[in-house]
Design a protein around this motif. Structure first.
Motif, PDB file in Angstrom:
ATOM      1  N   MET A   1       0.813  -1.202   0.000  1.00 47.81           N
ATOM      2  CA  MET A   1       0.000   0.000   0.000  1.00 47.81           C
ATOM      3  C   MET A   1       0.856   1.267   0.000  1.00 47.81           C
ATOM      4  O   MET A   1       0.468   2.278  -0.556  1.00 47.81           O
ATOM      5  N   ALA A   2       2.030   1.178   0.622  1.00 41.43           N
ATOM      6  CA  ALA A   2       2.918   2.340   0.665  1.00 41.43           C
ATOM      7  C   ALA A   2       3.371   2.734  -0.739  1.00 41.43           C
ATOM      8  O   ALA A   2       3.484   3.928  -1.047  1.00 41.43           O
ATOM      9  N   TRP A   3       3.614   1.738  -1.584  1.00 41.22           N
ATOM     10  CA  TRP A   3       4.038   2.043  -2.948  1.00 41.22           C
ATOM     11  C   TRP A   3       2.924   2.704  -3.748  1.00 41.22           C
ATOM     12  O   TRP A   3       3.178   3.584  -4.568  1.00 41.22           O
ATOM     13  N   VAL A   4       1.696   2.299  -3.504  1.00 36.38           N
ATOM     14  CA  VAL A   4       0.554   2.944  -4.175  1.00 36.38           C
ATOM     15  C   VAL A   4       0.470   4.404  -3.730  1.00 36.38           C
ATOM     16  O   VAL A   4       0.297   5.311  -4.555  1.00 36.38           O
ATOM     17  N   SER A   5       0.601   4.641  -2.433  1.00 33.99           N
ATOM     18  CA  SER A   5       0.590   6.020  -1.918  1.00 33.99           C
ATOM     19  C   SER A   5       1.709   6.838  -2.537  1.00 33.99           C
ATOM     20  O   SER A   5       1.529   8.014  -2.864  1.00 33.99           O
ATOM     21  N   ALA A   9       1.319  10.102  -4.767  1.00 29.37           N
ATOM     22  CA  ALA A   9       2.026  11.333  -4.391  1.00 29.37           C
ATOM     23  C   ALA A   9       2.768  11.900  -5.600  1.00 29.37           C
ATOM     24  O   ALA A   9       2.748  13.119  -5.832  1.00 29.37           O
ATOM     25  N   GLY A  10       3.417  11.035  -6.370  1.00 31.28           N
ATOM     26  CA  GLY A  10       4.115  11.488  -7.564  1.00 31.28           C
ATOM     27  C   GLY A  10       3.181  12.065  -8.609  1.00 31.28           C
ATOM     28  O   GLY A  10       3.504  13.066  -9.265  1.00 31.28           O
ATOM     29  N   LEU A  11       2.012  11.468  -8.752  1.00 27.97           N
ATOM     30  CA  LEU A  11       1.033  11.994  -9.710  1.00 27.97           C
ATOM     31  C   LEU A  11       0.516  13.360  -9.286  1.00 27.97           C
ATOM     32  O   LEU A  11       0.349  14.258 -10.117  1.00 27.97           O
ATOM     33  N   PHE A  12       0.275  13.539  -7.983  1.00 27.73           N
ATOM     34  CA  PHE A  12      -0.126  14.863  -7.497  1.00 27.73           C
ATOM     35  C   PHE A  12       1.004  15.874  -7.651  1.00 27.73           C
ATOM     36  O   PHE A  12       0.762  17.061  -7.891  1.00 27.73           O
ATOM     37  N   GLU A  13       2.244  15.428  -7.517  1.00 26.43           N
ATOM     38  CA  GLU A  13       3.401  16.295  -7.758  1.00 26.43           C
ATOM     39  C   GLU A  13       3.393  16.784  -9.207  1.00 26.43           C
ATOM     40  O   GLU A  13       3.616  17.961  -9.483  1.00 26.43           O
ATOM     41  N   MET A  14       3.129  15.877 -10.137  1.00 21.56           N
ATOM     42  CA  MET A  14       3.033  16.253 -11.547  1.00 21.56           C
ATOM     43  C   MET A  14       1.916  17.279 -11.752  1.00 21.56           C
ATOM     44  O   MET A  14       2.094  18.257 -12.484  1.00 21.56           O
ATOM     45  N   PHE A  15       0.787  17.052 -11.105  1.00 20.34           N
ATOM     46  CA  PHE A  15      -0.335  17.987 -11.217  1.00 20.34           C
ATOM     47  C   PHE A  15       0.059  19.362 -10.679  1.00 20.34           C
ATOM     48  O   PHE A  15      -0.262  20.392 -11.279  1.00 20.34           O
ATOM     49  N   ALA A  49       3.374   7.267   2.656  1.00 19.07           N
ATOM     50  CA  ALA A  49       4.291   6.248   2.137  1.00 19.07           C
ATOM     51  C   ALA A  49       5.531   6.124   3.018  1.00 19.07           C
ATOM     52  O   ALA A  49       6.054   5.023   3.221  1.00 19.07           O
ATOM     53  N   MET A  50       5.978   7.246   3.579  1.00 19.23           N
ATOM     54  CA  MET A  50       7.199   7.236   4.387  1.00 19.23           C
ATOM     55  C   MET A  50       6.997   6.609   5.765  1.00 19.23           C
ATOM     56  O   MET A  50       7.974   6.375   6.475  1.00 19.23           O
ATOM     57  N   GLU A  51       5.762   6.308   6.125  1.00 20.73           N
ATOM     58  CA  GLU A  51       5.532   5.571   7.367  1.00 20.73           C
ATOM     59  C   GLU A  51       6.070   4.150   7.256  1.00 20.73           C
ATOM     60  O   GLU A  51       6.423   3.535   8.255  1.00 20.73           O
ATOM     61  N   THR A  52       6.127   3.623   6.034  1.00 15.27           N
ATOM     62  CA  THR A  52       6.579   2.252   5.797  1.00 15.27           C
ATOM     63  C   THR A  52       7.908   2.204   5.056  1.00 15.27           C
ATOM     64  O   THR A  52       8.790   1.434   5.421  1.00 15.27           O
ATOM     65  N   LEU A  53       8.045   3.006   4.016  1.00 14.37           N
ATOM     66  CA  LEU A  53       9.237   2.968   3.167  1.00 14.37           C
ATOM     67  C   LEU A  53      10.363   3.811   3.759  1.00 14.37           C
ATOM     68  O   LEU A  53      10.098   4.812   4.433  1.00 14.37           O
TER      69      LEU A  53
END
Length: 104
Positions: A1-5, A9-15, A49-53
């Motif tokens: 799930m962390a990778w999905v988050s 996050a990267g897609l919102f960064e692009m936006f 995501a950084m809670e896990t990764l």
């Protein structure tokens, strides 16, 4: 799930990057609201995501998605150069992000 988050996050960064360009063109309050919302959502999903990764992995993948995505959006939306060298290096950035996923 962390990778999905992290990908979200990267897609919102692009936006958010797209909205920076929109703000430079339109100079209206809607562009400001969308810019803040895009980057705000990006940071929230990155924090999740950084809670896990590991921090270094999450940040590298997040910035890679944002930078590559921003460059691709520039090519598609704003007619920036689609030279093969640019595409090669964008592919290398994305390949590095996939590599981090494989070793994490």
């Amino acid at each position: 799930m962390a990778w999905v988050s992290l990908v979200v996050a990267g897609l919102f960064e692009m936006f958010g990057v797209l909205m920076i360009s929109k703000l430079h063109k339109d100079r209206n309050w809607q562009a400001v609201v969308l810019l803040v919302a895009g980057f705000g959502a990006s940071f929230l999903f990155l924090a999740n995501a950084m809670e896990t990764l590991p921090m270094g992995t999450a940040y590298a993948v997040w910035t890679g998605i944002g930078a590559s995505g921003g460059a691709l959006l520039g090519m598609l939306v704003y007619g920036e150069s689609k030279e093969w060298k640019r595409l090669l290096f964008i592919g290398m950035v994305l390949g590095a992000a996939v590599g981090l996923k494989i070793v994490s």
